[in-house]
Design a protein around this motif. Structure first.
Motif, PDB file in Angstrom:
ATOM      1  N   THR A 176       0.841  -1.190   0.000  1.00  0.00           N
ATOM      2  CA  THR A 176       0.000   0.000   0.000  1.00  0.00           C
ATOM      3  C   THR A 176       0.881   1.246   0.000  1.00  0.00           C
ATOM      4  OG1 THR A 176      -0.102   0.203   2.412  1.00  0.00           O
ATOM      5  CG2 THR A 176      -1.753  -1.225   1.367  1.00  0.00           C
ATOM      6  N   ARG A 177       0.275   2.383  -0.354  1.00  0.00           N
ATOM      7  CA  ARG A 177       1.014   3.640  -0.321  1.00  0.00           C
ATOM      8  C   ARG A 177       1.461   3.982   1.103  1.00  0.00           C
ATOM      9  NH1 ARG A 177       0.346   6.507  -5.043  1.00  0.00           N
ATOM     10  NH2 ARG A 177      -1.276   5.684  -6.434  1.00  0.00           N
ATOM     11  N   GLY A 212       5.476   3.077  -0.045  1.00  0.00           N
ATOM     12  CA  GLY A 212       5.018   2.151  -1.077  1.00  0.00           C
ATOM     13  C   GLY A 212       5.141   2.688  -2.490  1.00  0.00           C
ATOM     14  N   GLU A 213       4.794   3.961  -2.694  1.00  0.00           N
ATOM     15  CA  GLU A 213       4.842   4.527  -4.044  1.00  0.00           C
ATOM     16  C   GLU A 213       6.266   4.543  -4.591  1.00  0.00           C
ATOM     17  OE1 GLU A 213       3.468   8.547  -6.493  1.00  0.00           O
ATOM     18  OE2 GLU A 213       2.941   8.304  -4.380  1.00  0.00           O
ATOM     19  N   ARG A 215       8.864   2.639  -3.559  1.00  0.00           N
ATOM     20  CA  ARG A 215       9.370   1.273  -3.730  1.00  0.00           C
ATOM     21  C   ARG A 215       8.819   0.630  -4.993  1.00  0.00           C
ATOM     22  NH1 ARG A 215      13.962   1.679  -1.224  1.00  0.00           N
ATOM     23  NH2 ARG A 215      13.992   1.054   0.974  1.00  0.00           N
ATOM     24  N   ALA A 216       7.565   0.937  -5.324  1.00  0.00           N
ATOM     25  CA  ALA A 216       6.999   0.406  -6.564  1.00  0.00           C
ATOM     26  C   ALA A 216       7.622   1.088  -7.779  1.00  0.00           C
ATOM     27  CB  ALA A 216       5.484   0.592  -6.568  1.00  0.00           C
ATOM     28  N   THR A 223       3.304  -4.527  -7.161  1.00  0.00           N
ATOM     29  CA  THR A 223       1.980  -3.931  -7.291  1.00  0.00           C
ATOM     30  C   THR A 223       1.736  -2.959  -6.154  1.00  0.00           C
ATOM     31  OG1 THR A 223       1.167  -6.010  -8.240  1.00  0.00           O
ATOM     32  CG2 THR A 223      -0.481  -4.392  -7.587  1.00  0.00           C
ATOM     33  N   LEU A 224       1.379  -1.723  -6.502  1.00  0.00           N
ATOM     34  CA  LEU A 224       1.011  -0.705  -5.532  1.00  0.00           C
ATOM     35  C   LEU A 224      -0.505  -0.620  -5.471  1.00  0.00           C
ATOM     36  CD1 LEU A 224       2.020   1.672  -3.688  1.00  0.00           C
ATOM     37  CD2 LEU A 224       1.675   3.147  -5.690  1.00  0.00           C
TER      38      LEU A 224
END
Length: 281
Positions: A176-177, A212-213, A215-216, A223-224
């Protein structure tokens, strides 16, 4: 449906307990818990240090079906000791993965999922916790030869320490973000290197580096998703439907070394990392 209605319709994944998260991912009516709280597998070490134990030691193991296929989910409870991994909780997770491996060796397919939310090893059980984290990592590597091992990093605790290495070993990572992923947490870095190196109170900076954003965007997460249980479940199902990756991230040693060679450690900037890594993520 407008953006406001869409937000209201979401069912938060982060707000769920580990037990609720596992149940929400499995097909309705199929979840059953293994080694649950009534088995009272508590840490033998916490009480000695005047720490209140929990009867499942902060790890929930659930069997059921996922997308109609047999599945086993190991979920870490962040509300107990920050999701830290001790001898008992780690053994439960390792045993669930070893169980899945035995199922494959017996010709029975099963879908393994790990729900990460942990600061890493439990300091009160340091060496025992580290040993069992190594067992978790070895089990992931053995199992991912047969089936994707899917990891989910859901909430604000994030995933750090030795368990961040376990997450990196997964075939696919969903994040998740709001979540964070890193070897060392911001507070640890500040404590060891000083606030001049990293101010752990600077939330914007922290999430721009390990959220999360980011790392994606640099390819460390596949998948984010938003904080929505349906999105998390759909991403996990999609990962299994994708089958085994051609190569796991942890096998791409030359690629990662080449990436690191392009980074100037004296001037690391999240936007620069995206520019450097997005093209070959």
């Amino acid at each position: 449906m407008n953006a406001h209605d869409s937000f209201i319709a979401r069912h938060s994944f982060i707000e769920l307990t580990a037990r609720e998260r596992a149940r929400a991912l499995l097909d309705p009516g199929t979840s059953r818990e293994l080694l649950g709280p009534f088995d009272r597998l508590e840490s033998p070490w916490l009480a000695m240090q005047n720490v209140v134990c929990q009867s499942d030691d902060g790890a929930v193991i659930a069997r059921g079906t996922l997308g109609g296929e047999p599945a086993v989910i190991a979920a870490i409870e962040p509300a107990f000791q920050g999701g830290s991994i001790g001898e008992v909780s780690g053994a439960k997770i390792a045993a669930s993965l070893e169980f899945a491996l035995r199922e494959f060796e017996a010709g029975r397919a099963i879908r393994p999922v790990i729900l990460f939310e942990t600061g890493g090893v439990r300091l009160q059980e340091a060496n025992l916790g580290l040993a069992v984290i190594a067992e978790i990592q070895a089990a992931i590597v053995a199992l991912r030869r047969h089936v994707p091992v899917v990891g989910v990093i859901g909430g604000m605790v994030g995933c750090f320490g030795g368990m961040s290495l376990a997450a990196a070993l997964c075939s696919y990572l969903v994040m998740t973000r709001q979540a964070r992923l890193g070897m060392n947490g911001p507070e640890v870095i500040e404590q060891e290197a000083g606030v001049e190196e990293l101010d752990s109170r600077d939330r914007k900076l922290i999430w721009s580096m390990i959220g999360g954003e980011q790392r994606a965007a640099v390819g460390l997460v596949d998948t984010l998703v938003e904080d929505d249980t349906d999105q998390v479940r759909d991403a996990v199902l999609s990962a299994f439907e994708s089958g085994l990756p051609q190569s796991h991230r942890t096998e791409q040693v030359d690629k990662q070394l080449e990436r690191l060679a392009r980074v100037d450690p004296s001037a690391i900037d999240p936007a620069v990392l995206r520019t450097l890594w997005q093209g070959d993520a």
